[in-house]
Design a protein around this motif. Structure first.
Motif, mmCIF file in Angstrom:
data_model
loop_
_atom_site.group_PDB
_atom_site.id
_atom_site.type_symbol
_atom_site.label_atom_id
_atom_site.label_comp_id
_atom_site.label_asym_id
_atom_site.label_seq_id
_atom_site.Cartn_x
_atom_site.Cartn_y
_atom_site.Cartn_z
ATOM 1 N N THR A 61 0.839 -1.187 0.000
ATOM 2 C CA THR A 61 0.000 0.000 0.000
ATOM 3 C C THR A 61 0.878 1.242 0.000
ATOM 4 O O THR A 61 1.812 1.350 0.795
ATOM 5 N N TYR A 64 -0.042 7.426 -1.381
ATOM 6 C CA TYR A 64 -0.346 8.362 -2.463
ATOM 7 C C TYR A 64 -1.022 7.716 -3.656
ATOM 8 O O TYR A 64 -1.676 8.385 -4.450
ATOM 9 N N LYS A 65 -0.824 6.388 -3.815
ATOM 10 C CA LYS A 65 -1.373 5.700 -4.990
ATOM 11 C C LYS A 65 -2.426 4.650 -4.632
ATOM 12 O O LYS A 65 -3.273 4.336 -5.441
ATOM 13 N N GLY A 66 -2.346 4.073 -3.448
ATOM 14 C CA GLY A 66 -3.318 3.063 -3.038
ATOM 15 C C GLY A 66 -2.687 1.690 -2.919
ATOM 16 O O GLY A 66 -1.489 1.546 -2.730
ATOM 17 N N LYS A 67 -3.527 0.656 -3.062
ATOM 18 C CA LYS A 67 -3.091 -0.731 -2.904
ATOM 19 C C LYS A 67 -2.582 -1.271 -4.241
ATOM 20 O O LYS A 67 -3.281 -1.209 -5.252
ATOM 21 N N TYR A 87 -1.920 -0.918 -9.863
ATOM 22 C CA TYR A 87 -2.907 -0.348 -8.948
ATOM 23 C C TYR A 87 -4.265 -0.561 -9.591
ATOM 24 O O TYR A 87 -4.657 0.170 -10.498
ATOM 25 N N ASP A 89 -7.236 -0.325 -8.374
ATOM 26 C CA ASP A 89 -8.195 0.709 -8.001
ATOM 27 C C ASP A 89 -7.426 1.852 -7.331
ATOM 28 O O ASP A 89 -7.515 2.043 -6.124
ATOM 29 N N PRO A 90 -6.653 2.618 -8.124
ATOM 30 C CA PRO A 90 -5.794 3.642 -7.530
ATOM 31 C C PRO A 90 -6.598 4.776 -6.896
ATOM 32 O O PRO A 90 -7.780 4.964 -7.209
ATOM 33 N N LEU A 91 -5.950 5.509 -6.040
ATOM 34 C CA LEU A 91 -6.572 6.690 -5.461
ATOM 35 C C LEU A 91 -6.900 7.689 -6.575
ATOM 36 O O LEU A 91 -6.256 7.693 -7.631
ATOM 37 N N ASP A 92 -7.893 8.513 -6.338
ATOM 38 C CA ASP A 92 -8.354 9.462 -7.363
ATOM 39 C C ASP A 92 -7.224 10.323 -7.911
ATOM 40 O O ASP A 92 -7.206 10.650 -9.098
ATOM 41 N N ALA A 95 -5.579 8.343 -10.724
ATOM 42 C CA ALA A 95 -6.509 7.466 -11.445
ATOM 43 C C ALA A 95 -6.022 7.137 -12.852
ATOM 44 O O ALA A 95 -6.403 6.108 -13.415
ATOM 45 N N LYS A 98 -4.754 3.525 -13.682
ATOM 46 C CA LYS A 98 -5.650 2.360 -13.620
ATOM 47 C C LYS A 98 -5.603 1.625 -14.959
ATOM 48 O O LYS A 98 -5.671 2.233 -16.016
#
Length: 113
Positions: A61, A64-67, A87, A89-92, A95, A98
């Protein structure tokens, strides 16, 4: 987007090779620059031979970018473990990555051709 991350189209034609085989080639790759780290090239999934990738149990994780999920590469020379990340489902803020895959350049060759 996080202030220290930029995503832009990677100019030129990019290729990724592992175990003596070309896994993909793209003119639609993205370059992600995060702070002082070297830029990372992200390949569209559609430009990668997904048949050579095997999902891994590894995840990480990034705040800044997500899982991130990982893949190993099935090569003639053997399995190259956890050489690819994505990623799903990256953070907005990021995005744009993705549906893209990045490769550890310590395990495979990522080159502009």
């Amino acid at each position: 987007m996080a202030d220290h991350i930029t995503i832009r189209p990677a100019s030129g034609n990019w290729t990724v090779r592992a175990g003596g085989a070309v896994l993909g080639e793209s003119t639609a790759a993205l370059e992600l620059q995060e702070g002082d780290y070297p830029p990372v090239i992200y390949f569209p999934r559609s430009d990668i031979a997904m048949a050579f990738l095997e999902p891994s149990d590894i995840t990480s994780t990034c705040p800044y970018k997500g899982k991130a999920t990982y893949y190993s590469i099935v090569a003639k020379s053997g399995l190259i473990r956890d050489a690819v990340w994505s990623y799903e489902d990256p953070l907005d803020a990021v995005a744009g990555i993705k549906g893209y895959l990045a490769f550890y350049t310590t395990k495979v060759a990522v080159e502009e051709v």
